[in-house]
Design a protein around this motif. Structure first.
Motif, PDB file in Angstrom:
ATOM      1  N   SER A  29      47.601  41.080  37.301  1.00  0.00           N
ATOM      2  CA  SER A  29      47.955  42.331  36.615  1.00  0.00           C
ATOM      3  C   SER A  29      48.062  43.498  37.591  1.00  0.00           C
ATOM      4  O   SER A  29      48.662  44.522  37.277  1.00  0.00           O
ATOM      5  CB  SER A  29      46.891  42.662  35.563  1.00  0.00           C
ATOM      6  N   GLY A  30      47.443  43.359  38.752  1.00  0.00           N
ATOM      7  CA  GLY A  30      47.420  44.470  39.704  1.00  0.00           C
ATOM      8  C   GLY A  30      46.485  45.594  39.292  1.00  0.00           C
ATOM      9  O   GLY A  30      46.462  46.662  39.922  1.00  0.00           O
ATOM     10  N   ALA A  31      45.682  45.382  38.255  1.00  0.00           N
ATOM     11  CA  ALA A  31      44.852  46.464  37.719  1.00  0.00           C
ATOM     12  C   ALA A  31      43.600  46.730  38.546  1.00  0.00           C
ATOM     13  O   ALA A  31      43.078  47.846  38.549  1.00  0.00           O
ATOM     14  CB  ALA A  31      44.451  46.143  36.277  1.00  0.00           C
ATOM     15  N   ALA A  32      43.086  45.712  39.260  1.00  0.00           N
ATOM     16  CA  ALA A  32      41.812  45.879  39.963  1.00  0.00           C
ATOM     17  C   ALA A  32      42.035  46.418  41.372  1.00  0.00           C
ATOM     18  O   ALA A  32      42.972  46.025  42.060  1.00  0.00           O
ATOM     19  CB  ALA A  32      41.070  44.553  40.018  1.00  0.00           C
ATOM     20  N   THR A  33      41.147  47.304  41.806  1.00  0.00           N
ATOM     21  CA  THR A  33      41.219  47.826  43.176  1.00  0.00           C
ATOM     22  C   THR A  33      40.253  47.089  44.108  1.00  0.00           C
ATOM     23  O   THR A  33      40.462  47.049  45.316  1.00  0.00           O
ATOM     24  CB  THR A  33      40.899  49.336  43.185  1.00  0.00           C
ATOM     25  N   ALA A  34      39.179  46.511  43.550  1.00  0.00           N
ATOM     26  CA  ALA A  34      38.234  45.706  44.333  1.00  0.00           C
ATOM     27  C   ALA A  34      37.563  44.729  43.382  1.00  0.00           C
ATOM     28  O   ALA A  34      37.476  44.989  42.179  1.00  0.00           O
ATOM     29  CB  ALA A  34      37.175  46.583  45.005  1.00  0.00           C
ATOM     30  N   MET A  35      37.086  43.604  43.923  1.00  0.00           N
ATOM     31  CA  MET A  35      36.430  42.613  43.063  1.00  0.00           C
ATOM     32  C   MET A  35      35.462  41.786  43.895  1.00  0.00           C
ATOM     33  O   MET A  35      35.665  41.566  45.082  1.00  0.00           O
ATOM     34  CB  MET A  35      37.483  41.721  42.384  1.00  0.00           C
ATOM     35  N   ILE A  36      34.412  41.304  43.206  1.00  0.00           N
ATOM     36  CA  ILE A  36      33.397  40.452  43.836  1.00  0.00           C
ATOM     37  C   ILE A  36      32.804  39.603  42.725  1.00  0.00           C
ATOM     38  O   ILE A  36      32.851  39.996  41.559  1.00  0.00           O
ATOM     39  CB  ILE A  36      32.304  41.332  44.516  1.00  0.00           C
ATOM     40  N   ASP A  37      32.250  38.449  43.074  1.00  0.00           N
ATOM     41  CA  ASP A  37      31.530  37.697  42.037  1.00  0.00           C
ATOM     42  C   ASP A  37      30.037  37.981  42.165  1.00  0.00           C
ATOM     43  O   ASP A  37      29.531  38.276  43.243  1.00  0.00           O
ATOM     44  CB  ASP A  37      31.838  36.192  42.088  1.00  0.00           C
ATOM     45  N   LEU A  38      29.344  37.931  41.049  1.00  0.00           N
ATOM     46  CA  LEU A  38      27.922  38.278  41.031  1.00  0.00           C
ATOM     47  C   LEU A  38      27.086  37.076  41.434  1.00  0.00           C
ATOM     48  O   LEU A  38      26.672  36.281  40.605  1.00  0.00           O
ATOM     49  CB  LEU A  38      27.511  38.772  39.641  1.00  0.00           C
ATOM     50  N   SER A  39      26.843  36.949  42.726  1.00  0.00           N
ATOM     51  CA  SER A  39      25.976  35.869  43.189  1.00  0.00           C
ATOM     52  C   SER A  39      24.643  36.414  43.677  1.00  0.00           C
ATOM     53  O   SER A  39      23.607  35.790  43.502  1.00  0.00           O
ATOM     54  CB  SER A  39      26.662  35.062  44.291  1.00  0.00           C
ATOM     55  N   ASP A  40      24.652  37.599  44.265  1.00  0.00           N
ATOM     56  CA  ASP A  40      23.407  38.160  44.818  1.00  0.00           C
ATOM     57  C   ASP A  40      22.671  39.041  43.808  1.00  0.00           C
ATOM     58  O   ASP A  40      21.523  39.417  44.038  1.00  0.00           O
ATOM     59  CB  ASP A  40      23.713  38.973  46.078  1.00  0.00           C
ATOM     60  N   GLY A  41      23.325  39.381  42.707  1.00  0.00           N
ATOM     61  CA  GLY A  41      22.742  40.279  41.713  1.00  0.00           C
ATOM     62  C   GLY A  41      23.607  41.528  41.590  1.00  0.00           C
ATOM     63  O   GLY A  41      24.243  41.959  42.555  1.00  0.00           O
ATOM     64  N   LEU A  42      23.621  42.112  40.406  1.00  0.00           N
ATOM     65  CA  LEU A  42      24.505  43.246  40.123  1.00  0.00           C
ATOM     66  C   LEU A  42      24.323  44.380  41.129  1.00  0.00           C
ATOM     67  O   LEU A  42      25.300  44.921  41.665  1.00  0.00           O
ATOM     68  CB  LEU A  42      24.243  43.727  38.685  1.00  0.00           C
ATOM     69  N   ALA A  43      23.072  44.745  41.413  1.00  0.00           N
ATOM     70  CA  ALA A  43      22.818  45.862  42.335  1.00  0.00           C
ATOM     71  C   ALA A  43      23.307  45.538  43.739  1.00  0.00           C
ATOM     72  O   ALA A  43      23.989  46.342  44.391  1.00  0.00           O
ATOM     73  CB  ALA A  43      21.324  46.195  42.358  1.00  0.00           C
ATOM     74  N   ALA A  44      22.985  44.345  44.212  1.00  0.00           N
ATOM     75  CA  ALA A  44      23.349  43.961  45.580  1.00  0.00           C
ATOM     76  C   ALA A  44      24.857  43.801  45.713  1.00  0.00           C
ATOM     77  O   ALA A  44      25.450  44.201  46.726  1.00  0.00           O
ATOM     78  CB  ALA A  44      22.636  42.669  45.969  1.00  0.00           C
TER      79      ALA A  44
END
Lengths: 341, 341
Positions: free
Chosen positions: A218-233
């Motif tokens: 979609s081109g909508a996201a500017t950055a992305m990561i998967d939650l492996s270390d925890g939301l804060a990290a």
């Protein structure tokens, strides 16, 4: 663990990775689009396509216990966590190689079960195992998966594109996996039925491939990561790579009834799981405010909630948690850190 | 090690690999040119080019001892054994990802040394590290390298092209690495000076990249493998994959003075190292008899001896060793086998 300035435990996982990154300068080749420091490495194949490559090593009694997960679940999990890294770039998994260090007394049924789980998990994406290496060990079982994936270069989403003013979204909810892990630590396999969905989230994480690829296309996201270390990290990873700050609204972060009940049963604060518990394998992404409608359309297509939980700030804004009463506190990046936790 | 029918040790490394191979049928995708069962997997990139992908896991006190190898040598070695697999297909290494399971008390200087060795080894081929994963372990240090390489599809040499009547060649000589390893086991780091070249062969193997690529580009080789499991075992791999037999002439197999002296000092038969010792990382390849002149030209270009040591037979010929007096004996595939040796 006692820190010692002369051992690796003094630096922690992220300190060690930064050390490597400094020693392995990218850009020695124009084919390396992304090197060390994102969910996966990205290699240019031609003008339009890239290869994604990542690995994840899992150690018995550090990342899993054979007593509390079935061999099939373990095999699925080893693949799923890598597939999640591919999804976090917006890509699709293609092929995997598997290395294992095996204690010689490992039951053959366990070995077969692990590979059956791996095969089944890969088959869900028409992806396959094409190689590997097996060795003996005197220590714990070690499973290391190398996963490749593909993506159109134009769709690639990295950790470094977040800009002040962007909204912060998560798919699904966080905390269930780490709460489920805590349940297994406390009760073993005879845990109360009402905690079953959290235990399943821990044993059988589901990588967000459809969500990741749809968001990326979609081109909508500017950055992305998967939650492996925890939301804060993981938010901190995006902030560091994008050189931005962020604020997260605690009241907007979803928390399931099960996680609340587990926190209550174990005398723990919900936050412990939701902000600092790792291994959720949900996607955390940022998008311009005007993309909100598009993101809710994607959420509908995928059948997966995508909730706005915060906002990207200028770099000097720090990384803050806005509590329910409006109090702003530092959101310490105190998720999983394999050498100091 | 006591065998137990219910544990993985009952099958051995090759038995486990065959089990996986059966469970992971290739050819589910036309892009997989070679799957499980060769030195590397081969993936089609376009009509003319392929990606090579392999991994090799090394476990402390199984594959190496921190007491008898420097961190830099260990890092170089971890890369070299993978680069050798790429060379055995005729390819060149490009990028690597590195996974490590690290004991928390590992000295930081050891960690840094290992990566410096890895970086230096890769730099010899203008290849680089682009990612990885670090985790804590309660057991021995584990280093797993995932190596990618490139090749023109037309130059690819696999294990399955050997035909009856082909000659069998090896680059360099065998046995030095395993003899050097035995020296370290016996004497520790205070070994006699005259054994130094064998110890160096063990600590610092040199992958035969120039040899492998030149042989592949010439089109002279019908099959190729690198000597990691031992000459006898690796010849058996070619025979099995090519569905052929073979005879090897013991008198033609080179044996260095050092290996003879080590065998004598340790009360061992030379054959033990030359035929069954692993980790030489020389190339074993087959070629039509009419290619002999071309192969000697390549040997001259590379400055590396390429000796004819045997001949490929029809499948019913078995795998034989022809001793100096002409006696034919079965060449048992008794090289390294990580679970039963």
């Amino acid at each position: 663990m006692k820190e010692n300035r002369d051992t690796i435990s003094s630096l922690g996982e992220f300190g060690l990775i930064e050390r490597l990154r400094a020693a392995c300068p990218e850009g020695s080749s124009p084919d390396v689009i992304v090197g060390i420091g994102d969910d996966t490495a990205v290699l240019r194949l031609d003008d339009r396509h890239a290869l994604l490559a990542t690995c994840d090593i899992q150690v018995q009694d550090v990342h899993f216990r054979l007593e509390t997960i079935s061999p099939e679940q373990l095999g699925r999990r080893a693949m799923a966590v890598n597939i999640s890294d591919i999804a976090a770039m917006g890509g699709s998994p293609t092929y995997a190689l598997v290395s294992m260090a095996l204690p010689p007394d490992l039951p053959l049924a366990t070995f077969d079960g692990i590979f059956e789980g791996m095969r089944a998990q890969m088959a869900e994406y028409s992806a396959g195992m094409i190689g590997g290496n097996l060795a003996r060990t005197t220590g714990p079982l070690v499973i290391d998966v190398f996963m490749m994936g593909r993506i159109a270069i134009g769709h690639l989403v990295t950790r470094h594109g977040a800009r002040p003013g962007d909204d912060i979204y998560i798919t699904g909810e966080t905390g269930r996996s780490s709460a489920g892990c805590a349940v297994l630590d406390k009760y073993g396999v005879s845990f109360p039925d009402e905690f079953a969905d959290a235990v399943l989230a821990h044993r059988r994480p589901v990588p967000r491939v459809k969500e990741g690829t749809t968001i990326a296309q979609s081109g909508a996201a500017t950055a992305m990561i998967d939650l492996s270390d925890g939301l804060a990290a993981d938010l901190a990873h995006i902030c560091r790579e994008s050189n931005v700050g962020a604020e997260m609204y605690e009241a907007k972060i979803p928390c399931s009834t099960t996680v609340r009940e587990i926190a209550s049963a174990l005398g723990e604060n919900c936050r412990h799981y939701i902000l600092y518990g790792g291994e959720d394998y949900e996607l955390l992404f940022t998008a311009r405010p005007e993309a909100e409608q598009e993101i809710q359309r994607i959420a509908g297509v995928c059948g997966t909630p995508m909730r706005k939980i915060g906002r990207i700030l200028p770099p000097d804004g720090g990384i803050k948690l806005v509590e329910a009463d409006g109090t702003r506190v530092d959101l310490h990046a105190a998720g999983w850190n394999h050498f100091t936790v």
